[in-house]
Design an enzyme around this catalytic site. Structure first.
Site, PDB file in Angstrom:
ATOM      1  N   ASP A  90       0.816  -1.216   0.000  1.00 46.88           N
ATOM      2  CA  ASP A  90       0.000   0.000   0.000  1.00 46.88           C
ATOM      3  C   ASP A  90       0.848   1.263   0.000  1.00 46.88           C
ATOM      4  O   ASP A  90       0.573   2.209  -0.745  1.00 46.88           O
ATOM      5  CB  ASP A  90      -0.928   0.013   1.222  1.00 46.88           C
ATOM      6  CG  ASP A  90      -1.908  -1.154   1.204  1.00 46.88           C
ATOM      7  OD1 ASP A  90      -2.456  -1.442   0.121  1.00 46.88           O
ATOM      8  OD2 ASP A  90      -2.107  -1.789   2.257  1.00 46.88           O
ATOM      9  N   HIS A 113       5.145  21.202   3.662  1.00 47.92           N
ATOM     10  CA  HIS A 113       3.788  21.375   3.124  1.00 47.92           C
ATOM     11  C   HIS A 113       3.011  20.077   3.302  1.00 47.92           C
ATOM     12  O   HIS A 113       3.545  19.091   3.827  1.00 47.92           O
ATOM     13  CB  HIS A 113       3.819  21.804   1.656  1.00 47.92           C
ATOM     14  CG  HIS A 113       4.452  20.826   0.729  1.00 47.92           C
ATOM     15  ND1 HIS A 113       5.815  20.643   0.634  1.00 47.92           N
ATOM     16  CD2 HIS A 113       3.908  19.948  -0.176  1.00 47.92           C
ATOM     17  CE1 HIS A 113       6.083  19.721  -0.264  1.00 47.92           C
ATOM     18  NE2 HIS A 113       4.942  19.274  -0.773  1.00 47.92           N
ATOM     19  N   HIS A 115       1.589  17.702   1.273  1.00 52.23           N
ATOM     20  CA  HIS A 115       1.481  16.584   0.343  1.00 52.23           C
ATOM     21  C   HIS A 115       1.889  15.274   1.005  1.00 52.23           C
ATOM     22  O   HIS A 115       2.730  15.258   1.915  1.00 52.23           O
ATOM     23  CB  HIS A 115       2.341  16.837  -0.892  1.00 52.23           C
ATOM     24  CG  HIS A 115       1.682  17.716  -1.906  1.00 52.23           C
ATOM     25  ND1 HIS A 115       2.386  18.438  -2.848  1.00 52.23           N
ATOM     26  CD2 HIS A 115       0.374  17.992  -2.138  1.00 52.23           C
ATOM     27  CE1 HIS A 115       1.536  19.121  -3.599  1.00 52.23           C
ATOM     28  NE2 HIS A 115       0.323  18.859  -3.193  1.00 52.23           N
ATOM     29  N   ASP A 235      14.854  21.422  -4.643  1.00 55.72           N
ATOM     30  CA  ASP A 235      13.900  20.619  -5.407  1.00 55.72           C
ATOM     31  C   ASP A 235      14.401  20.465  -6.846  1.00 55.72           C
ATOM     32  O   ASP A 235      14.670  21.445  -7.533  1.00 55.72           O
ATOM     33  CB  ASP A 235      12.547  21.349  -5.374  1.00 55.72           C
ATOM     34  CG  ASP A 235      11.458  20.665  -6.193  1.00 55.72           C
ATOM     35  OD1 ASP A 235      11.713  19.591  -6.757  1.00 55.72           O
ATOM     36  OD2 ASP A 235      10.361  21.241  -6.269  1.00 55.72           O
ATOM     37  N   ALA A 272      -6.473  15.633  -4.959  1.00 53.56           N
ATOM     38  CA  ALA A 272      -7.260  16.156  -3.845  1.00 53.56           C
ATOM     39  C   ALA A 272      -6.538  17.284  -3.119  1.00 53.56           C
ATOM     40  O   ALA A 272      -7.169  18.215  -2.613  1.00 53.56           O
ATOM     41  CB  ALA A 272      -7.580  15.031  -2.861  1.00 53.56           C
ATOM     42  N   ASN A 274      -4.661  19.602  -4.362  1.00 55.06           N
ATOM     43  CA  ASN A 274      -4.438  20.822  -5.140  1.00 55.06           C
ATOM     44  C   ASN A 274      -5.563  21.812  -4.869  1.00 55.06           C
ATOM     45  O   ASN A 274      -6.489  21.993  -5.662  1.00 55.06           O
ATOM     46  CB  ASN A 274      -4.342  20.495  -6.634  1.00 55.06           C
ATOM     47  CG  ASN A 274      -3.679  21.620  -7.412  1.00 55.06           C
ATOM     48  OD1 ASN A 274      -3.746  22.781  -7.022  1.00 55.06           O
ATOM     49  ND2 ASN A 274      -3.042  21.265  -8.519  1.00 55.06           N
ATOM     50  N   HIS A 404      -3.377  21.134 -16.902  1.00 52.73           N
ATOM     51  CA  HIS A 404      -2.551  20.918 -15.705  1.00 52.73           C
ATOM     52  C   HIS A 404      -1.235  21.665 -15.845  1.00 52.73           C
ATOM     53  O   HIS A 404      -0.667  21.751 -16.941  1.00 52.73           O
ATOM     54  CB  HIS A 404      -2.249  19.427 -15.515  1.00 52.73           C
ATOM     55  CG  HIS A 404      -1.371  19.124 -14.342  1.00 52.73           C
ATOM     56  ND1 HIS A 404      -1.792  19.265 -13.041  1.00 52.73           N
ATOM     57  CD2 HIS A 404      -0.082  18.705 -14.272  1.00 52.73           C
ATOM     58  CE1 HIS A 404      -0.805  18.933 -12.219  1.00 52.73           C
ATOM     59  NE2 HIS A 404       0.242  18.596 -12.944  1.00 52.73           N
ATOM     60  N   SER A 406       2.547  22.025 -13.481  1.00 59.46           N
ATOM     61  CA  SER A 406       3.300  21.426 -12.389  1.00 59.46           C
ATOM     62  C   SER A 406       3.432  22.394 -11.218  1.00 59.46           C
ATOM     63  O   SER A 406       3.299  23.605 -11.368  1.00 59.46           O
ATOM     64  CB  SER A 406       4.694  21.013 -12.886  1.00 59.46           C
ATOM     65  OG  SER A 406       5.476  20.520 -11.819  1.00 59.46           O
ATOM     66  N   HIS A 408       6.326  22.288  -9.548  1.00 64.13           N
ATOM     67  CA  HIS A 408       7.770  22.272  -9.320  1.00 64.13           C
ATOM     68  C   HIS A 408       8.497  23.186 -10.308  1.00 64.13           C
ATOM     69  O   HIS A 408       8.046  23.391 -11.436  1.00 64.13           O
ATOM     70  CB  HIS A 408       8.308  20.842  -9.460  1.00 64.13           C
ATOM     71  CG  HIS A 408       7.747  19.891  -8.451  1.00 64.13           C
ATOM     72  ND1 HIS A 408       8.307  19.725  -7.214  1.00 64.13           N
ATOM     73  CD2 HIS A 408       6.655  19.077  -8.501  1.00 64.13           C
ATOM     74  CE1 HIS A 408       7.602  18.821  -6.536  1.00 64.13           C
ATOM     75  NE2 HIS A 408       6.592  18.427  -7.299  1.00 64.13           N
TER      76      HIS A 408
END
Length: 594
Positions: A90, A113, A115, A235, A272, A274, A404, A406, A408
């Protein structure tokens, strides 16, 4: 910090400095590996260690340790979602053995953050180490839901911070700066240590027109650059992309174009987390007098938390329950759902296969998949799109529209960060090795020599002092698999068996023997799953039974030793099946005594 140029500076670096780039200089040595593990001092000099427990050489599972003497702070605690090779798994979380053994030294976990790849492992971590956790309002709001589900919320030491706060954690002074990302309340972290300033970018992009009008805090970056940055952890997810990452607002323009020409129901699938994307859907729905229903557990959770904390602005009366969808005209309905990655159990996937209890896709519906497939999910997304078209829906996805962007930074944004901070050393994170290698080449164009771009692996200790940085050893690290409620009980042997079962199937051989003399009383009976279909392979299995029976009858001494008999059955069947099929199913002998 010394700002003077090194005597051996190359002509290329001199040229770059004339163009305005002035990296901080020192008599730095090439990062190297040795066996000395630092504990705050190396060769009599104060030393700070950076140890990634996840998030380097991979995308996901972000977790970093910064250590000085008897003090440790941790940045993020994320999960990684399993690839196809991890059958039945999982989640994948970092191995925190190193932290568990030093729990009394940990001054806090700082979250960049909300995520999953940055907070998803927190419930598993806090079950083993009870330490303070620092995060912004939305980040902690999402964390609280997770900890409540795991029954940990009462013991959790959660501390809300803002980008303007400063936290003193042992010898570390921790500051924060606001960044743009695909979720609100993202921050980068600046850590003042006894050997210099360390800056962690968090996940970031430079959005000049963010949906919430909160731009990245360039003034703080400039101040850090003037102060002198020893190490920048950056990043690197989009380092392969040239130019700039587009603003989130450009997706809103696509939404308006779709809404303007559509009289049918509009169903939008996105991540979800975003929240800015969800806000733009709500804004567009309000502009075209549509109601909004939310589908999918994670989507409902994020919308509820974001609305309660003030990160989503939803006009009164706009949100409707799923039961109300069929009571409204199609041109007044918008549905926001999970499933943008084609996950088998997600809401959109079930709608596309007519398996959702409350929402069924109808001919003429417009479905917008507002996401780019994560590597490995391309086939799942493609199958979902295909199923939607078969039903008769009009599907809008990345190949046909700008649905969409990104979260990043691309190359030009990374360059801008390097120009602001002018770091002595850089470590790319949040990327696979190819991202690290590309980042190193990009850094060289900015005047940062290759030896100062440290490409470390999970578990390697990078020691920094006021003169140099080097990789000095490794710590306990790795990946822990989560399967159902089991954490760490699935290892390589279990995964190997799952692969074996998936590729070749299993044959169970049942034999009943006399307890006294070992003679066969019944069997052998063969049961096959995932190997051959019994009705179509009667001759194959019939001959296999005969061979096992003959092998057992020929066994001299009439042994009743189970291990000997099982090995005999296994070897006989393995040899026969490979000879006839070139496959090696798992053979499970079962012996019963009477």
């Amino acid at each position: 910090m010394n700002n003077s140029q090194e005597p051996n500076q190359t002509n290329k670096e001199q040229s770059l400095q004339k163009k305005g780039y002035r990296p901080r200089r020192s008599k730095a040595k090439v990062p190297q590996r040795n066996r000395n593990i630092g504990n705050g001092y190396s060769n009599g000099k104060p030393t700070v260690s950076f140890i990634p427990l996840g998030g380097v050489g991979e995308v996901g599972k972000n977790m970093s340790v910064i250590e000085y003497g008897d003090d440790i702070i941790v940045i993020d605690a994320g999960v990684k979602f399993p690839g196809e090779e991890l059958l039945g798994i999982d989640l994948v979380i970092p191995d925190i053995s190193y932290l568990v053994q030093r729990v009394d030294k940990i001054r806090g976990i700082f979250l960049t953050h909300g995520h999953e790849d940055h907070i998803g492992a927190l419930p598993f971590v806090l079950k083993q180490i009870q330490v303070p956790v620092y995060g912004t309002k939305l980040t902690l709001g999402l964390v609280k839901n997770k900890l409540t589900e795991h029954g940990l919320i009462r013991e959790a030491q959660l501390h809300e911070i803002t980008a303007d706060d400063v936290v003193n954690a042992g010898p570390f002074q921790v500051e924060f700066f606001r960044v743009n990302h695909s979720i609100p309340d993202g921050i980068g972290i600046a850590i003042r240590t006894p050997v210099g300033l360390i800056v962690h970018s968090g996940d970031f992009k430079l959005d000049q027109t963010p949906v919430d009008d909160k731009v990245l805090e360039f003034n703080k970056l400039a101040r850090y650059g003037d102060e002198g940055v020893m190490l920048f952890i950056c990043d690197s997810t989009n380092v392969e992309r040239q130019g700039y990452t587009p603003s989130e607002r450009t997706v809103g323009d696509t939404f308006r174009a779709v809404f303007a020409k559509t009289d049918s129901r509009i169903i939008i699938a996105t991540f979800a987390s975003n929240v800015h994307r969800i806000q733009q859907v709500i804004n567009t729905a309000a502009e075209f007098n549509r109601k909004v229903a939310v589908v999918g557990r994670s989507m409902v959770t994020v919308v509820d938390v974001s609305q309660q904390l003030g990160y989503l602005s939803i006009p009164k009366g706009m949100l409707i329950e799923l039961e109300e969808v069929d009571k409204l005209p199609d041109h007044q309905v918008t549905i926001i759902t999970t499933g943008s990655q084609g996950e088998p159990m997600a809401a959109l996937t079930r709608m596309a296969t007519n398996n959702h209890r409350q929402i069924a896709i109808r001919q003429g519906d417009t479905v917008v998949i507002s996401a780019t497939p994560i590597p490995g999910n391309e086939k799942l997304v493609s199958r979902t799109i295909d199923n939607l078209f078969r039903i008769g829906a009009d599907v809008v996805y990345k190949e046909v529209a700008n649905v969409h962007v990104s979260g990043h930074a691309a190359q030009q944004e990374i360059k801008l960060m390097l120009n602001f901070l002018r770091p002595r050393y850089v470590i790319p994170f949040h990327g696979e090795y190819r991202h690290q290698a590309t980042f190193a080449k990009l850094a060289q164009t900015m005047g940062i020599p290759d030896e100062r771009c440290i490409r470390c692996n999970i578990g390697e200790r990078v020691e920094l002092n006021m003169e140099n940085a080097m990789i000095t050893g490794t710590v306990d690290s790795g990946s822990i698999m989560v399967d159902g409620i089991g954490v760490g009980d699935v290892g390589n042997i279990v995964l190997r068996d799952r692969h074996h079962l998936a590729h070749d199937g299993v044959v169970i051989a049942v034999v009943t023997i006399n307890k006294e003399d070992g003679t066969i009383l019944a069997g052998p009976d063969l049961v096959s799953r995932g190997f051959v279909f019994v009705r179509e392979a009667g001759d194959l299995l019939g001959e296999a039974k005969s061979r096992v029976r003959d092998a057992l009858n020929q066994k001299t001494g009439k042994t009743t030793e189970w291990s000997i008999l099982k090995n005999l059955i296994r070897d006989t069947l393995n040899e026969y099946f490979y000879q006839k099929t070139k496959r090696r199913p798992i053979v499970l002998p079962i012996i019963m005594e009477i």
